[in-house]
Write a protein that holds these residues in place. Structure first.
Motif, PDB file in Angstrom:
ATOM      1  N   VAL A 123       0.855  -1.175   0.000  1.00 47.87           N
ATOM      2  CA  VAL A 123       0.000   0.000   0.000  1.00 47.87           C
ATOM      3  C   VAL A 123       0.899   1.235   0.000  1.00 47.87           C
ATOM      4  CG1 VAL A 123      -1.890  -1.153   1.218  1.00 47.87           C
ATOM      5  CG2 VAL A 123      -0.192   0.133   2.512  1.00 47.87           C
ATOM      6  N   VAL A 129      -5.012   1.977   3.116  1.00 45.68           N
ATOM      7  CA  VAL A 129      -5.786   0.859   2.595  1.00 45.68           C
ATOM      8  C   VAL A 129      -6.852   1.375   1.639  1.00 45.68           C
ATOM      9  CG1 VAL A 129      -7.399  -0.987   3.201  1.00 45.68           C
ATOM     10  CG2 VAL A 129      -5.368  -0.587   4.613  1.00 45.68           C
ATOM     11  N   THR A 133      -6.764  -2.990  -2.072  1.00 46.53           N
ATOM     12  CA  THR A 133      -6.151  -3.699  -0.939  1.00 46.53           C
ATOM     13  C   THR A 133      -7.137  -4.704  -0.366  1.00 46.53           C
ATOM     14  OG1 THR A 133      -5.010  -1.614  -0.408  1.00 46.53           O
ATOM     15  CG2 THR A 133      -4.859  -3.402   1.203  1.00 46.53           C
ATOM     16  N   ARG A 134      -8.379  -4.266  -0.164  1.00 47.02           N
ATOM     17  CA  ARG A 134      -9.410  -5.153   0.350  1.00 47.02           C
ATOM     18  C   ARG A 134      -9.659  -6.310  -0.620  1.00 47.02           C
ATOM     19  NH1 ARG A 134     -13.178  -3.290   4.178  1.00 47.02           N
ATOM     20  NH2 ARG A 134     -12.588  -1.322   5.147  1.00 47.02           N
ATOM     21  N   LEU A 150       2.131  -7.038   4.858  1.00 47.75           N
ATOM     22  CA  LEU A 150       1.684  -5.717   4.429  1.00 47.75           C
ATOM     23  C   LEU A 150       2.912  -4.808   4.383  1.00 47.75           C
ATOM     24  CD1 LEU A 150      -0.665  -3.757   3.747  1.00 47.75           C
ATOM     25  CD2 LEU A 150      -0.620  -3.088   6.161  1.00 47.75           C
ATOM     26  N   VAL A 168      -2.573   2.402   9.383  1.00 45.75           N
ATOM     27  CA  VAL A 168      -2.728   1.489   8.247  1.00 45.75           C
ATOM     28  C   VAL A 168      -2.657   0.038   8.720  1.00 45.75           C
ATOM     29  CG1 VAL A 168      -1.694   0.701   6.087  1.00 45.75           C
ATOM     30  CG2 VAL A 168      -1.849   3.148   6.568  1.00 45.75           C
ATOM     31  N   PHE A 172      -5.639  -2.832   8.429  1.00 45.08           N
ATOM     32  CA  PHE A 172      -5.372  -4.071   7.700  1.00 45.08           C
ATOM     33  C   PHE A 172      -5.608  -5.277   8.602  1.00 45.08           C
ATOM     34  CE2 PHE A 172      -2.537  -7.263   5.696  1.00 45.08           C
ATOM     35  CZ  PHE A 172      -3.093  -7.253   4.425  1.00 45.08           C
TER      36      PHE A 172
END
Length: 440
Positions: A123, A129, A133-134, A150, A168, A172
């Motif tokens: 990221v 995010v 990313t999801r 990550l 972040v 996550f």
């Protein structure tokens, strides 16, 4: 060293990894940095990259050019396909699948991550995010990737980097926790791929972080080869019958040991016929073996004369999968033309290809809200859904949660031979046990 010990050593020393992330998150630069810092590129390649970077008016070498080899990709400054890279440290060797970041190439990400034991999700620290990313985290959970990293990249470009990294990482963790990952399976690392911070060398610019560098983590993370103690799985690729004076009665079955192991004297079952026999001999190009492990290409000779052909499965008698023609599956649709109930396609499972009919589309996966949408009319490009299907011939397949190879298949266009979808045997969507309300 015995074949068993050699296989154990090779499996422990090789880690299959992949990268994923949004466009411009710096994946290619990170991969270039990994190649550069592990001295996995030649001097003339570095010289060529330096010259190309100068021509672009850059002060430092653009390490992404070590990865984006195609001229069209260089000119556009993007990566559009999966590229496999190889690098090594004194402790371990790596095969890395560098996947594209554009949402329309999610199918390439599925392909690159399908065999990965660890995926690095990047990221941009400035953006945090995002939707992609999801999406990628959900795809990794569906594929059963055991571990995630990550990499919060470009951490040098934000104010209050410690706060940004903490925020972040927390977001996550919430996402991966809802997808079924436990904390030990996920590692967050602040990095600067451009400067090399926390890639191979611990950075003094991140005093708030006391964890491993990316390479330290890759070197020490447990190598999880599979998710169960599955027995022999040997899809027959070719039947060898020389019919020569020297080998008048030779009948061997060639293929790859995709899971488990096989030894002379083992009892096996042939699927879908269900007939049982024992292994009489294991041949290779280098001579006979007493035992062959997963990843080894061999020819098996059996004690009994059984009608076996390409596409059949030789499996351990103790846990052989039962043949079936109706399946609940999880499909990632890869084609522009939508998938609808009643579609007639070809299904390729291992070395067997048979006709298949799509029965129903039961649900699609909303990866942004981590929720299911019931009874869709179709499955669109890059969508993932629960699909029931019927095959013309029996297929001996494991649930994907038991074995990746035996539990996966492809859907193919009969007229053109083009791959239309990638599927998993079983209801992977149900196995996620989604807790979406906490994330909405």
């Amino acid at each position: 060293m015995s074949d068993h010990n050699l296989a154990q050593r090779d499996n422990a020393d090789l880690l299959r990894i992949a990268t994923a992330g949004s466009v411009d998150d710096g994946k290619s630069t990170l991969v270039g940095r990994l190649l550069y810092d592990t001295k996995s590129v030649l001097a003339d390649q570095i010289d060529a990259v330096t010259k190309a970077s100068v021509d672009r008016g850059m002060d430092t070498p653009d390490l992404s050019l070590l990865v984006d080899g195609l001229r069209a990709e260089r000119e556009q400054g993007i990566t559009i396909d999966v590229a496999y890279r190889y690098f090594a440290t004194p402790k371990r060797s790596f095969v890395l699948a560098d996947t594209p970041g554009h949402v329309q190439y999610t199918r390439n990400t599925v392909s690159g991550a399908s065999t990965a034991q660890l995926v690095i999700l990047l990221v941009d620290a400035r953006n945090g995010v995002v939707a992609q990313t999801r999406r990628h985290a959900a795809v990794m959970a569906l594929l059963g990737v055991p571990r995630l990293v990550l990499a919060v990249n470009k951490i040098d470009l934000v104010e209050n980097p410690a706060e940004v990294f903490a925020a972040v990482s927390a977001e996550f963790k919430e996402i991966t926790g809802a997808l079924g990952y436990v904390p030990d399976q996920v590692q967050e690392i602040p990095v600067s791929a451009l400067l090399g911070d926390n890639v191979a060398i611990r950075s003094e610019n991140t005093p708030y972080y006391d964890g491993p560098t990316l390479i330290e983590h890759l070197e020490t993370v447990p190598n999880e080869l599979d998710r169960g103690n599955v027995g022999l799985r040997f899809p027959v690729q070719y039947v060898i019958r020389p019919r020569t004076a020297e080998y008048p009665d030779y009948r061997g079955y060639a293929g790859l040991v995709s899971a488990g192991s096989v030894s002379v004297g083992d009892e096996v079952v042939i699927q879908p016929s269900g007939k049982r026999t024992t292994v009489a001999k294991i041949d290779t190009a280098d001579g006979e073996l007493e035992t062959a492990h997963a990843g080894r290409s061999v020819t098996l000779l059996l004690a009994d004369d059984i009608d076996i052909s390409r596409g059949d499965l030789i499996a351990s008698a103790a846990d052989a999968p039962e043949p079936a023609q109706e399946f609940t599956t999880t499909v990632c649709w890869l084609a522009e033309k939508p998938l609808r109930p009643g579609a007639r396609l070809l299904l390729k499972h291992g070395t067997k290809t048979t006709q298949a009919i799509i029965g129903s589309l039961d649900a699609t996966f909303d990866e942004q809200n981590l929720a299911l949408v019931d009874a869709p009319e179709s499955l669109e490009l890059n969508q993932i859904g629960r699909v029931s299907l019927l095959t013309a011939e029996p297929i001996a397949a494991d649930d994907y949660s038991v074995d990746r190879d035996s539990g996966s298949f492809l859907l193919i266009e009969p007229q053109t031979g083009n791959t239309l979808g990638a599927g998993l045997i079983g209801d992977a969507l149900e196995s996620l046990k989604l807790s979406a309300p906490a994330l909405l």
